[in-house]
Motif scaffolding. Structure first.
Motif, PDB file in Angstrom:
ATOM      1  N   PHE A  27      35.623  46.157  41.722  1.00 24.03           N
ATOM      2  CA  PHE A  27      36.234  45.664  41.433  1.00 24.03           C
ATOM      3  C   PHE A  27      36.779  45.109  42.707  1.00 24.03           C
ATOM      4  N   LYS A  28      35.964  43.767  42.963  1.00 22.25           N
ATOM      5  CA  LYS A  28      36.622  42.567  44.092  1.00 22.25           C
ATOM      6  C   LYS A  28      37.517  42.325  43.982  1.00 22.25           C
ATOM      7  N   GLY A  29      37.438  41.150  43.003  1.00 19.89           N
ATOM      8  CA  GLY A  29      37.821  40.152  42.612  1.00 19.89           C
ATOM      9  C   GLY A  29      39.058  39.936  41.919  1.00 19.89           C
ATOM     10  N   ASN A  30      38.804  40.946  41.049  1.00 22.48           N
ATOM     11  CA  ASN A  30      40.112  41.296  39.173  1.00 22.48           C
ATOM     12  C   ASN A  30      40.093  42.886  39.304  1.00 22.48           C
ATOM     13  N   PHE A  31      40.695  43.518  40.329  1.00 18.93           N
ATOM     14  CA  PHE A  31      41.162  44.617  40.414  1.00 18.93           C
ATOM     15  C   PHE A  31      42.619  43.616  40.132  1.00 18.93           C
ATOM     16  N   PRO A  32      43.426  45.179  39.631  1.00 26.27           N
ATOM     17  CA  PRO A  32      44.966  44.425  39.344  1.00 26.27           C
ATOM     18  C   PRO A  32      45.858  44.592  40.190  1.00 26.27           C
ATOM     19  N   GLU A  33      46.635  44.006  41.132  1.00 24.83           N
ATOM     20  CA  GLU A  33      47.727  43.637  41.570  1.00 24.83           C
ATOM     21  C   GLU A  33      48.529  44.536  41.952  1.00 24.83           C
ATOM     22  N   SER A  34      48.813  45.460  41.465  1.00 30.24           N
ATOM     23  CA  SER A  34      49.612  47.040  41.507  1.00 30.24           C
ATOM     24  C   SER A  34      49.546  47.478  40.333  1.00 30.24           C
ATOM     25  N   ARG A  64      56.116  50.858  40.530  1.00 34.67           N
ATOM     26  CA  ARG A  64      55.575  49.505  41.051  1.00 34.67           C
ATOM     27  C   ARG A  64      54.918  49.196  42.495  1.00 34.67           C
ATOM     28  N   THR A  65      53.185  50.195  42.801  1.00 38.93           N
ATOM     29  CA  THR A  65      52.675  49.315  43.678  1.00 38.93           C
ATOM     30  C   THR A  65      51.655  48.912  43.776  1.00 38.93           C
ATOM     31  N   LYS A  66      51.396  48.283  44.799  1.00 40.54           N
ATOM     32  CA  LYS A  66      50.119  47.397  45.171  1.00 40.54           C
ATOM     33  C   LYS A  66      48.794  47.912  45.413  1.00 40.54           C
ATOM     34  N   LEU A  67      48.314  47.500  44.375  1.00 38.41           N
ATOM     35  CA  LEU A  67      46.539  47.754  44.817  1.00 38.41           C
ATOM     36  C   LEU A  67      45.760  46.901  45.664  1.00 38.41           C
ATOM     37  N   GLY A  68      44.808  47.432  45.613  1.00 37.30           N
ATOM     38  CA  GLY A  68      43.665  46.846  46.405  1.00 37.30           C
ATOM     39  C   GLY A  68      42.300  46.583  46.313  1.00 37.30           C
ATOM     40  N   PRO A  69      41.688  45.592  46.768  1.00 40.90           N
ATOM     41  CA  PRO A  69      40.317  45.365  46.103  1.00 40.90           C
ATOM     42  C   PRO A  69      39.086  47.108  46.297  1.00 40.90           C
ATOM     43  N   HIS A  70      38.171  47.888  45.840  1.00 39.05           N
ATOM     44  CA  HIS A  70      36.809  47.881  46.124  1.00 39.05           C
ATOM     45  C   HIS A  70      37.222  49.255  46.988  1.00 39.05           C
ATOM     46  N   ARG A  71      38.488  50.616  46.287  1.00 40.75           N
ATOM     47  CA  ARG A  71      38.752  51.526  47.013  1.00 40.75           C
ATOM     48  C   ARG A  71      39.021  52.295  46.069  1.00 40.75           C
ATOM     49  N   GLN A  72      39.566  54.244  46.490  1.00 40.33           N
ATOM     50  CA  GLN A  72      39.816  54.639  45.526  1.00 40.33           C
ATOM     51  C   GLN A  72      40.938  54.733  46.886  1.00 40.33           C
ATOM     52  N   HIS A  73      42.386  54.330  45.581  1.00 38.76           N
ATOM     53  CA  HIS A  73      44.289  55.541  46.170  1.00 38.76           C
ATOM     54  C   HIS A  73      44.288  56.372  45.485  1.00 38.76           C
ATOM     55  N   TYR A  74      45.024  56.801  46.214  1.00 36.28           N
ATOM     56  CA  TYR A  74      45.958  57.854  46.794  1.00 36.28           C
ATOM     57  C   TYR A  74      47.761  58.227  45.888  1.00 36.28           C
ATOM     58  N   ILE A 144      57.012  71.757  49.667  1.00 34.84           N
ATOM     59  CA  ILE A 144      55.107  71.605  49.450  1.00 34.84           C
ATOM     60  C   ILE A 144      54.511  70.152  49.424  1.00 34.84           C
ATOM     61  N   VAL A 145      54.232  69.623  50.763  1.00 35.60           N
ATOM     62  CA  VAL A 145      53.810  67.730  50.429  1.00 35.60           C
ATOM     63  C   VAL A 145      51.899  68.083  50.271  1.00 35.60           C
ATOM     64  N   PRO A 146      52.039  67.639  49.111  1.00 37.57           N
ATOM     65  CA  PRO A 146      50.003  67.166  48.835  1.00 37.57           C
ATOM     66  C   PRO A 146      49.896  66.369  51.010  1.00 37.57           C
ATOM     67  N   VAL A 147      48.344  66.610  50.546  1.00 38.90           N
ATOM     68  CA  VAL A 147      47.965  65.743  52.033  1.00 38.90           C
ATOM     69  C   VAL A 147      46.322  64.716  51.477  1.00 38.90           C
ATOM     70  N   LEU A 148      46.745  63.350  51.360  1.00 38.41           N
ATOM     71  CA  LEU A 148      45.764  62.448  50.886  1.00 38.41           C
ATOM     72  C   LEU A 148      45.864  61.295  51.633  1.00 38.41           C
ATOM     73  N   PRO A 149      44.254  61.387  51.287  1.00 38.21           N
ATOM     74  CA  PRO A 149      43.239  60.549  52.799  1.00 38.21           C
ATOM     75  C   PRO A 149      44.114  58.785  52.678  1.00 38.21           C
ATOM     76  N   LEU A 150      44.227  58.615  53.664  1.00 33.90           N
ATOM     77  CA  LEU A 150      44.741  57.279  54.213  1.00 33.90           C
ATOM     78  C   LEU A 150      44.307  56.020  53.513  1.00 33.90           C
ATOM     79  N   THR A 151      45.341  55.081  53.167  1.00 33.15           N
ATOM     80  CA  THR A 151      44.596  53.783  52.855  1.00 33.15           C
ATOM     81  C   THR A 151      46.170  52.795  53.356  1.00 33.15           C
ATOM     82  N   PRO A 152      45.760  51.253  52.954  1.00 33.51           N
ATOM     83  CA  PRO A 152      46.473  51.197  53.544  1.00 33.51           C
ATOM     84  C   PRO A 152      47.856  50.871  52.260  1.00 33.51           C
ATOM     85  N   GLU A 153      47.982  50.912  51.420  1.00 31.51           N
ATOM     86  CA  GLU A 153      48.760  50.718  49.819  1.00 31.51           C
ATOM     87  C   GLU A 153      49.563  51.728  50.060  1.00 31.51           C
ATOM     88  N   GLY A 154      48.884  53.319  50.336  1.00 32.87           N
ATOM     89  CA  GLY A 154      49.991  54.302  50.191  1.00 32.87           C
ATOM     90  C   GLY A 154      50.148  54.400  51.308  1.00 32.87           C
TER      91      GLY A 154
END
Length: 318
Positions: A27-34, A64-74, A144-154
């Motif tokens: 979803f590169k153009g029609n992904f949710p904003e958040s 409410r948290t921003k999302l980005g296109p074409h990727r997995q968010h954590y 205890i804190v989970p370690v999540l993959p780094l993304t711009p949104e996270g």
């Protein structure tokens, strides 16, 4: 802005929630904003159509948290420590496509995570005009804190992620992209701005570039924990870390492919706020920029020592 609420999800068995994976691949153009997430516990059947208006029963566990296109968010859930949930509700704004949603946690009563909230007890911070550092004392409980993959949104609440993108449609909104070097490259503009707010009396303070030659961390336990011993922050500037690759001469022969980043916001007592403690695993293709005043810790790892399943890797502060 319109609001679209997805179908409520039953977690299968009640449990302690840890983090959510929100996938917008393809979803590169029609992904949710958040998106935002609410949780609910009930041991009875619910008529969801009749229950839809009863918002007070749902607890907000991801603002409410921003999302980005074409990727997995954590995203790590908030205010879920020691609480049991049986259902979650994911709301996207305004609408758009999601490839998959995954909820991670532990079953209630079976191998429950020890997530008792512990107040951050620290020694009096040692302060210089540039850096503040704290060392936690022995605590009676464990965070205890989970370690999540780094993304711009996270990472957005704590700073910027500095990286290029193979697929230009996956670039976060707002980043300008232009061809460069006679068409042989793409330039991703101003991924991070330099910040400096030194007081007037610090007339010798300047911005500069330094090199850190890091040794890999050896403190990972056999069960995949590392003890967080120190955090620091820079009250007047942001700080950028960009990994460097292998090279001849003075280059590192076998550089690590990942590194660990721990961050937290400043609390009301001018110490790290334990409720905001987050951890991310970054690849060697990613740089980071901590916002001014963000508490942080950087760990370098070699390939042999970093756990393969990062979602099972935890930080234990005790």
């Amino acid at each position: 802005m319109t609001r679209f609420s997805g179908k409520e999800l039953n977690s299968g068995v009640p449990g302690v929630l840890e983090h959510i994976e929100v996938d917008t691949h393809h979803f590169k153009g029609n992904f949710p904003e958040s998106c935002e997430v609410h949780g609910l516990y009930t041991d009875t059947s619910i008529d969801w159509k009749a229950h839809e208006s009863q918002e007070a029963d749902w607890a907000l566990i991801l603002p409410r948290t921003k999302l980005g296109p074409h990727r997995q968010h954590y995203f790590q859930f908030e205010n879920t420590e020691g609480k049991i949930y049986s259902h979650i509700k994911v709301t996207i704004h305004p609408d758009g496509g999601l490839q998959r949603i995954r909820i991670m946690g532990s079953k209630s009563g079976l191998n429950r995570l020890n997530v008792e909230r512990a107040a951050m007890s620290a020694l009096a911070p040692a302060t210089t005009p540039r850096t503040t550092e704290v060392t936690p004392t022995q605590l009676s409980s464990t965070k205890i804190v989970p370690v999540l993959p780094l993304t711009p949104e996270g990472f957005a609440p704590f700073g910027k992620v500095i990286q290029g993108y193979i697929d230009l449609y996956a670039v976060p909104k707002g980043i300008q992209i232009t061809p460069a070097n006679a068409g042989s490259a793409y330039k991703f503009h101003k991924l991070c701005l330099i910040e400096s707010s030194y007081p007037a009396e610090a007339n010798n303070a300047t911005s500069g570039i330094s090199i850190y030659r890091c040794q890999p961390c050896k403190d990972i336990t056999n069960d995949g924990y590392i003890e967080l011993k120190v955090l620091e922050r820079h009250p007047f500037t942001n700080q950028v870390f960009i990994p460097m690759g292998p090279g001849t001469g003075e280059g590192i022969r076998d550089p690590g492919l990942k590194y660990l980043v721990v961050v937290a916001h400043n609390g009301t007592d001018d110490r790290p706020d334990p409720g905001t403690l987050r951890a991310f695993v970054a690849s060697a293709a990613q740089g980071i920029a901590y916002n001014t005043g963000v508490w942080h810790k950087f760990y370098a790892y070699d390939g042999a020592r970093f756990p393969k399943q990062t979602r099972k890797f935890r930080i234990r502060r005790s």
